[in-house]
Structures are given as C-alpha cells and as structure tokens.
Write a protein that holds these residues in place. Structure first.
Motif, PDB file in Angstrom:
ATOM      1  N   ASP A  76      15.246 -36.370  11.862  1.00 27.97           N
ATOM      2  CA  ASP A  76      14.628 -36.341  10.537  1.00 27.97           C
ATOM      3  C   ASP A  76      15.742 -36.077   9.527  1.00 27.97           C
ATOM      4  OD1 ASP A  76      12.811 -36.316   8.495  1.00 27.97           O
ATOM      5  OD2 ASP A  76      11.840 -34.444   9.078  1.00 27.97           O
ATOM      6  N   THR A  77      16.105 -37.093   8.748  1.00 28.97           N
ATOM      7  CA  THR A  77      17.199 -36.969   7.791  1.00 28.97           C
ATOM      8  C   THR A  77      16.647 -36.770   6.382  1.00 28.97           C
ATOM      9  OG1 THR A  77      17.400 -39.308   7.163  1.00 28.97           O
ATOM     10  CG2 THR A  77      18.475 -38.628   9.223  1.00 28.97           C
ATOM     11  N   LYS A  78      17.517 -36.578   5.434  1.00 26.40           N
ATOM     12  CA  LYS A  78      17.112 -36.433   4.028  1.00 26.40           C
ATOM     13  C   LYS A  78      16.419 -37.694   3.518  1.00 26.40           C
ATOM     14  CE  LYS A  78      20.997 -33.467   2.893  1.00 26.40           C
ATOM     15  NZ  LYS A  78      22.244 -33.384   2.116  1.00 26.40           N
ATOM     16  N   ASN A  79      16.711 -38.830   4.156  1.00 22.23           N
ATOM     17  CA  ASN A  79      16.164 -40.118   3.714  1.00 22.23           C
ATOM     18  C   ASN A  79      15.136 -40.689   4.681  1.00 22.23           C
ATOM     19  OD1 ASN A  79      17.853 -40.283   1.355  1.00 22.23           O
ATOM     20  ND2 ASN A  79      19.546 -40.613   2.767  1.00 22.23           N
ATOM     21  N   ALA A 134      12.905 -47.942  17.496  1.00 24.65           N
ATOM     22  CA  ALA A 134      13.017 -46.887  16.484  1.00 24.65           C
ATOM     23  C   ALA A 134      12.278 -47.271  15.198  1.00 24.65           C
ATOM     24  CB  ALA A 134      14.489 -46.595  16.193  1.00 24.65           C
ATOM     25  N   LYS A 135      12.392 -48.520  14.801  1.00 24.29           N
ATOM     26  CA  LYS A 135      11.692 -48.970  13.594  1.00 24.29           C
ATOM     27  C   LYS A 135      10.179 -48.816  13.778  1.00 24.29           C
ATOM     28  CE  LYS A 135      11.589 -52.641  10.211  1.00 24.29           C
ATOM     29  NZ  LYS A 135      12.202 -53.879   9.745  1.00 24.29           N
ATOM     30  N   ALA A 136       9.683 -49.130  14.980  1.00 25.84           N
ATOM     31  CA  ALA A 136       8.253 -48.963  15.269  1.00 25.84           C
ATOM     32  C   ALA A 136       7.844 -47.493  15.240  1.00 25.84           C
ATOM     33  CB  ALA A 136       7.912 -49.580  16.628  1.00 25.84           C
ATOM     34  N   LYS A 137       8.789 -46.597  15.472  1.00 29.01           N
ATOM     35  CA  LYS A 137       8.534 -45.151  15.411  1.00 29.01           C
ATOM     36  C   LYS A 137       8.667 -44.602  13.996  1.00 29.01           C
ATOM     37  CE  LYS A 137       7.899 -44.127  19.755  1.00 29.01           C
ATOM     38  NZ  LYS A 137       6.610 -43.635  20.211  1.00 29.01           N
ATOM     39  N   GLY A 138       9.031 -45.461  13.036  1.00 28.61           N
ATOM     40  CA  GLY A 138       9.138 -45.034  11.650  1.00 28.61           C
ATOM     41  C   GLY A 138      10.557 -44.798  11.162  1.00 28.61           C
ATOM     42  N   CYS A 139      11.546 -45.108  11.960  1.00 27.92           N
ATOM     43  CA  CYS A 139      12.945 -44.929  11.539  1.00 27.92           C
ATOM     44  C   CYS A 139      13.338 -46.034  10.561  1.00 27.92           C
ATOM     45  CB  CYS A 139      13.885 -44.974  12.738  1.00 27.92           C
ATOM     46  SG  CYS A 139      13.657 -43.613  13.911  1.00 27.92           S
ATOM     47  N   ASN A 140      14.130 -45.664   9.560  1.00 20.63           N
ATOM     48  CA  ASN A 140      14.619 -46.657   8.617  1.00 20.63           C
ATOM     49  C   ASN A 140      16.141 -46.817   8.677  1.00 20.63           C
ATOM     50  OD1 ASN A 140      15.652 -44.499   7.087  1.00 20.63           O
ATOM     51  ND2 ASN A 140      13.838 -44.412   5.806  1.00 20.63           N
ATOM     52  N   LYS A 141      16.799 -46.046   9.534  1.00 21.22           N
ATOM     53  CA  LYS A 141      18.253 -46.137   9.724  1.00 21.22           C
ATOM     54  C   LYS A 141      18.578 -45.957  11.193  1.00 21.22           C
ATOM     55  CE  LYS A 141      19.664 -45.982   5.325  1.00 21.22           C
ATOM     56  NZ  LYS A 141      20.168 -47.107   4.641  1.00 21.22           N
ATOM     57  N   SER A 142      19.719 -46.516  11.563  1.00 20.38           N
ATOM     58  CA  SER A 142      20.279 -46.339  12.894  1.00 20.38           C
ATOM     59  C   SER A 142      21.746 -45.990  12.699  1.00 20.38           C
ATOM     60  CB  SER A 142      20.154 -47.646  13.688  1.00 20.38           C
ATOM     61  OG  SER A 142      20.844 -47.571  14.905  1.00 20.38           O
ATOM     62  N   PHE A 143      22.230 -44.978  13.400  1.00 21.09           N
ATOM     63  CA  PHE A 143      23.642 -44.641  13.257  1.00 21.09           C
ATOM     64  C   PHE A 143      24.228 -44.202  14.588  1.00 21.09           C
ATOM     65  CE2 PHE A 143      21.443 -40.695  12.398  1.00 21.09           C
ATOM     66  CZ  PHE A 143      22.260 -39.693  12.885  1.00 21.09           C
ATOM     67  N   PHE A 144      25.529 -44.295  14.680  1.00 23.28           N
ATOM     68  CA  PHE A 144      26.253 -43.864  15.870  1.00 23.28           C
ATOM     69  C   PHE A 144      27.629 -43.389  15.450  1.00 23.28           C
ATOM     70  CE2 PHE A 144      27.638 -48.172  15.238  1.00 23.28           C
ATOM     71  CZ  PHE A 144      28.969 -48.187  15.628  1.00 23.28           C
ATOM     72  N   SER A 145      28.231 -42.572  16.273  1.00 21.87           N
ATOM     73  CA  SER A 145      29.622 -42.163  16.104  1.00 21.87           C
ATOM     74  C   SER A 145      30.393 -42.792  17.248  1.00 21.87           C
ATOM     75  CB  SER A 145      29.756 -40.642  16.161  1.00 21.87           C
ATOM     76  OG  SER A 145      28.988 -40.047  15.142  1.00 21.87           O
ATOM     77  N   GLY A 146      31.598 -43.208  16.979  1.00 19.58           N
ATOM     78  CA  GLY A 146      32.354 -43.875  18.028  1.00 19.58           C
ATOM     79  C   GLY A 146      33.852 -43.665  17.881  1.00 19.58           C
ATOM     80  N   ARG A 147      34.556 -44.192  18.828  1.00 17.42           N
ATOM     81  CA  ARG A 147      36.011 -44.121  18.825  1.00 17.42           C
ATOM     82  C   ARG A 147      36.576 -45.158  17.866  1.00 17.42           C
ATOM     83  NH1 ARG A 147      34.730 -44.389  24.341  1.00 17.42           N
ATOM     84  NH2 ARG A 147      35.644 -46.453  24.446  1.00 17.42           N
ATOM     85  N   PRO A 148      37.839 -44.964  17.458  1.00 16.58           N
ATOM     86  CA  PRO A 148      38.470 -45.977  16.603  1.00 16.58           C
ATOM     87  C   PRO A 148      38.378 -47.362  17.248  1.00 16.58           C
ATOM     88  CG  PRO A 148      39.854 -44.031  16.752  1.00 16.58           C
ATOM     89  CD  PRO A 148      38.720 -43.842  17.742  1.00 16.58           C
TER      90      PRO A 148
END
Length: 130
Positions: A68-71, A96-110
């Motif tokens: 749950d993010t600010k947006n 995720a979109k079907a669950k109500g998410c409006n963003k997808s993000f990940f952290s990764g290596r260079p």
C-alpha cells in the motif's frame, strides 16, 4: 503443482509451498546473495504465511508482494532469479492489476534495466565502505 487461472500462470498457493520450499530457496538464493538485509528462507516463509507470492515459469522464480503506497496499491517484485521470462512478469502485473494495483516496481542490479525496457529508472542505491 502450479496454479493456473483462465489459462494463465498464477503463483503457488501458500499450502503448496512447503512441498517445493527447498527447490524454491535453492533457485532464489543467488538473488538473495546480493542483499545485505534479506534472507531467502524468511521470504519463502512470508509466501507460506500468505504475505507475499511465489511465482515460477520454467527456471525463472519471483517473489512479489502487494504494498500500500502513497499512490495506491503496487506490486513489488521483491526478488527474482533464473533466466528472465517477460511472460511471467506480464502475468504478475496482470494479476496485480486485477487486485487493484496501479504500479509495479522492482529493485535490481546494474544493467537490469536493459532487460526491462518497459520500465523506467526511478531510484538507485549507492553503497560505501565506512
């Protein structure tokens, strides 16, 4: 046995994970080797506890978490390992979109941004010895 809904790949149900736990941990361990704070067994346990999701397509494994993010709601692809499969990322984002998410993000290596041109660089993490 992986779950499929409407012909699309879905995450392992929490009750299915204990049977494949060691295989999942072994497959995901290389991703966790890059983290100074997270460990693979804790995150697989979060999936068993239904606080995160465990996904697999062929040799590509992903752990995701809805946050749950600010947006609004967003899906965080927390860790992934194996041969990158864009089809699995698309399936996660569709779920995720079907669950109500409006963003997808990940952290990764260079360099990971080259494999995911549909994403934009938002933050970087810097490290320094002290």
């Amino acid at each position: 046995q992986q779950q499929s809904r409407h012909g699309r790949l879905m995450f392992y149900l929490p009750q299915e994970i204990p049977a494949i736990r060691h295989a999942a941990e072994d497959a995901l361990r290389p991703a966790f080797d890059h983290s100074d704070v997270a460990n693979v067994s804790d995150w697989v346990q979060r999936c068993i506890d239904d606080k995160a999701q465990l996904w697999r397509l062929r040799a590509y494994w992903v752990i995701s978490e809805v946050q749950d993010t600010k947006n609004g709601l967003a899906v965080h692809l927390v860790f992934s390992a194996g041969g990158y499969e864009p089809e699995l990322v698309d399936a996660i984002n569709t779920w995720a979109k079907a669950k109500g998410c409006n963003k997808s993000f990940f952290s990764g290596r260079p360099g990971c941004e080259r494999k995911r041109p549909e994403s934009r660089l938002k933050y970087i993490t810097m490290e320094r010895d002290i």
